[in-house]
Write an enzyme that holds these catalytic residues in place. Structure first.
Site, PDB file in Angstrom:
ATOM      1  N   GLU A   1       0.836  -1.281   0.060  1.00 56.35           N
ATOM      2  CA  GLU A   1       0.063   0.105   0.042  1.00 56.35           C
ATOM      3  C   GLU A   1       0.965   1.306  -0.137  1.00 56.35           C
ATOM      4  OE1 GLU A   1      -4.159  -1.230   2.163  1.00 56.35           O
ATOM      5  OE2 GLU A   1      -2.459  -1.557   3.361  1.00 56.35           O
TER       6      GLU A   1
ATOM      7  N   GLU B   1      -3.608  -9.289   3.773  1.00 56.99           N
ATOM      8  CA  GLU B   1      -4.537  -9.076   5.076  1.00 56.99           C
ATOM      9  C   GLU B   1      -5.313  -9.901   5.411  1.00 56.99           C
ATOM     10  OE1 GLU B   1      -2.684  -4.990   4.064  1.00 56.99           O
ATOM     11  OE2 GLU B   1      -3.281  -6.808   3.050  1.00 56.99           O
TER      12      GLU B   1
END
Length: 253
Positions: free
Chosen positions: A107, A127
């Site tokens: 990210e 995640e």
């Protein structure tokens, strides 16, 4: 040893996450140091473009899950994970990626404007494997770059994308030999730094607005869905299981 190293020369800022012993995992200290480094980059008139990289052959393995399990969140209000994901610099930023760019690390790379990666680099948002959500921009930015089905597959399986596939689908600008990502990023940055700094900054801002690449309202909207996940028992279980090197036992709450 500083957790973030900086180098400023030739109109280029190099910002390096420096926690190689934990694959440059980001804790609150790193986020605060990154935010400070980006502020210096933004405020200096002699700097036109920045490069974000990691030490020790890894870009960034994401959030420090051991710190998260202790209750620490590596986010800064108004700026997000790493002090960058919700408010990237107004000047262009290149991510120079060696090895893994995972979870929050990916990210951070997605918050940059350009990516130069070594041929052995891998990108992923795993995640879900830890009961978490890629809420630092991964789910918002990835489908604007990759085809929707591929972005969805990466997001819900947690499986990574190789550098060559990332280049094929337009996620990566340049692929270099292993160990040469930073050199490749510096070469690209020098081409940008030779241009008018005000024009470069304005061009980046207009182009990013045109694609909603840094749409702040999207981060606000997603929190109604993602905040309960981070507060869940599964999120704690996933982080503890990672720290204890065992498979997680999900309860769905």
């Amino acid at each position: 040893m500083a957790v973030v190293l900086t180098e400023f020369s030739g109109g280029v800022a190099v910002i390096c996450i420096n926690r190689p012993e934990v694959k440059n995992a980001v804790n609150l200290e790193v986020s605060e140091a990154l935010a400070d480094a980006v502020d210096e980059f933004e405020n200096r008139r002699d700097l036109t473009i920045g490069i974000l990289t990691g030490s020790g052959g890894t870009f960034c393995a994401g959030m420090d899950l051991k710190a998260f399990a202790r209750g620490e969140l590596p986010t800064i209000p108004g700026r997000g994970f790493g002090g960058i994901t919700e408010r990237p610099p107004k000047k262009p930023l290149i991510a120079a990626v060696e090895g893994w760019a995972l979870a929050g690390g990916f990210e951070l790379a997605l918050a940059a404007d350009l990516i130069v990666a070594s041929s052995d680099a891998k990108f992923g948002i795993p995640e879900v494997k830890r009961g978490l959500v890629a809420a630092a921009g991964g789910l918002l930015r990835l489908p604007k770059i990759l085809p929707y089905p591929l972005a969805m597959e990466m997001a819900i399986t947690g499986d990574p994308l190789t550098a060559h596939d990332a280049f094929k689908y337009g996620l990566v600008n340049r692929v270099t030999e292993p160990g040469q990502a930073l050199a490749g990023a510096k070469e690209l940055a020098a081409r940008v730094a030779s241009n008018g700094p005000l024009a470069v900054r304005a061009t980046k801002q207009v182009l990013s607005m045109a694609t909603n690449y840094t749409d702040a309202s999207a981060f606000v909207s997603q929190r109604a869905l993602t905040d309960p996940v981070f507060a869940s028992a599964d999120a704690q279980e996933g982080s503890r299981a990672f720290a204890e090197r065992r498979p997680p036992v999900w309860v769905g709450a």
